[in-house]
Design a protein around this motif. Structure first.
Motif, PDB file in Angstrom:
ATOM      1  N   GLU A  22    -100.464 174.033  -5.552  1.00  0.00           N
ATOM      2  CA  GLU A  22     -99.810 172.848  -4.992  1.00  0.00           C
ATOM      3  C   GLU A  22     -99.109 172.075  -6.101  1.00  0.00           C
ATOM      4  N   ILE A  23     -98.162 171.237  -5.671  1.00  0.00           N
ATOM      5  CA  ILE A  23     -97.556 170.261  -6.578  1.00  0.00           C
ATOM      6  C   ILE A  23     -98.337 168.961  -6.438  1.00  0.00           C
ATOM      7  N   THR A  24     -98.721 168.371  -7.548  1.00  0.00           N
ATOM      8  CA  THR A  24     -99.501 167.133  -7.482  1.00  0.00           C
ATOM      9  C   THR A  24     -98.895 166.057  -8.375  1.00  0.00           C
ATOM     10  N   CYS A  66     -90.125 174.630  -7.828  1.00  0.00           N
ATOM     11  CA  CYS A  66     -89.988 173.176  -7.709  1.00  0.00           C
ATOM     12  C   CYS A  66     -90.287 172.461  -9.026  1.00  0.00           C
ATOM     13  N   THR A  96     -97.616 169.632  -1.314  1.00  0.00           N
ATOM     14  CA  THR A  96     -97.676 168.569  -2.316  1.00  0.00           C
ATOM     15  C   THR A  96     -98.879 167.667  -2.057  1.00  0.00           C
ATOM     16  N   TYR A  98     -99.989 163.786  -3.440  1.00  0.00           N
ATOM     17  CA  TYR A  98     -99.807 162.588  -4.260  1.00  0.00           C
ATOM     18  C   TYR A  98    -100.801 161.540  -3.780  1.00  0.00           C
ATOM     19  N   TYR A 110     -87.224 169.711  -1.192  1.00  0.00           N
ATOM     20  CA  TYR A 110     -87.819 169.235  -2.444  1.00  0.00           C
ATOM     21  C   TYR A 110     -86.743 169.116  -3.520  1.00  0.00           C
TER      22      TYR A 110
END
Length: 315
Positions: A22-24, A66, A96, A98, A110
């Motif tokens: 994942e993107i965090t 990304c 994602t 956040y 994105y």
């Protein structure tokens, strides 16, 4: 892309980024703890060269694409615009996280937000290129994107775009119907009315959003029918539908629309009244008209409640 074009160190960091998946941001969860992925990203930022980042745009994993594009934007890379254009058809999913908010988006969305919505302004994306980008996203048929839907809904009704927007609407894009309604052509009545009569409330909502742009009398009976069903409900409320209902209704600015607001305040079920009052208040704050004078006062909100509403809705 070939793996042997990457340094061993970059390859190892990529493996860790993929494993997390994942993107965090720097903090995740209710406790606001720092995830391992943030440390991985910082290492990636320190070690990956600009040449490697350009190569990694072709990587099969969306997280790597990304993160690489984000860093190219931050580095003000001169190829940003061309990379973005070539990635507009990439609708692969990326996850994602956040803070407490987890989401799923598409790689193309994105990338677009990375350039237009997050971080420093990229000096290589000019106003002219922004216009080119919007035109490509809007009218290239094989692009599927939330940003495209947003553009369709907010587009200015220029004569030269009508036929193209109508074709998108005819192909089933509900956001295009909302944009098309701004032209206020009777030829498009059926497209809007079909949404208003759909069996699912989530689809009716799009019809109401179109009526906000085209409050014609031909839709009035449909508005009345939706309104009557909603004020009679005692549970399972569709809040978005109710919100759009009143914002469409107050576009009519006539005695009949005021009568429906009064009908709500007199006949909505006890459990529904709270929500209907709130969404009437929102509609009248956003679209005030003297014909609706006195409606807000009839709702008997206290000063404390009004302050809370203004804070919540930022109106």
């Amino acid at each position: 892309m070939h793996a042997n074009e990457l340094s061993n160190n970059t390859t190892k960091i990529i493996d860790r980024l993929i494993e997390y998946g994942e993107i965090t941001g720097p903090f995740v969860g209710e406790s606001g703890s720092k995830p391992e992925q943030w440390d991985n990203f910082i290492e990636f930022k320190k070690n990956a060269t600009e040449q490697e980042l350009v190569l990694l745009i072709q990587h099969p994993h969306p997280v790597i694409k990304c993160y690489s594009f984000d860093l190219l934007v931050r580095k003000q890379n001169k190829n940003t615009f061309e990379i973005l254009k070539s990635s507009l058809t990439d609708s692969s999913a990326v996850y994602t996280q956040y803070g407490c908010i987890g989401d799923k988006t598409q790689v193309n969305d994105y990338f677009i937000r990375s350039v237009l919505g997050f971080g420093p302004k990229n000096e290589y994306i000019t106003d002219k290129q922004n216009k080119i980008l919007d035109s490509l996203i809007l009218f290239q048929p094989n692009i599927i994107s939330e940003y495209k839907n947003s553009l369709l809904e907010t587009i200015e009704p220029k004569k030269e775009n009508y036929n193209r927007i109508r074709n998108i609407a005819l192909n089933g894009n509900k956001f295009a119907v909302i944009g098309l309604a701004k032209y206020q052509k009777i030829d498009d009545f059926k497209l809007i009315d079909t949404l208003l009569h759909h069996e699912y409330y989530s689809i009716q909502e799009f019809g109401l959003r179109a009526v906000k742009n085209y409050p014609d009398k031909v839709f009035w009976n449909s508005i009345k029918n939706i309104h009557l069903k909603q004020i009679k409900k005692s549970g399972s409320f569709n809040y978005r539908l109710i919100k759009e209902l009143y914002q469409a209704l107050v576009q009519y600015k006539n005695p009949e629309s005021r009568e429906l607001l009064d009908l709500t305040l007199n006949q909505a079920t006890k459990s529904a009244m709270k929500y209907h009052k709130e969404y009437i208040w929102v509609a009248l704050k956003k679209y005030p008209d003297k014909i609706y004078d006195g409606i807000i006062e009839k709702m008997n909100y206290s000063e404390y409640e009004l302050n809370n509403l203004e804070y919540e809705w930022d109106l």
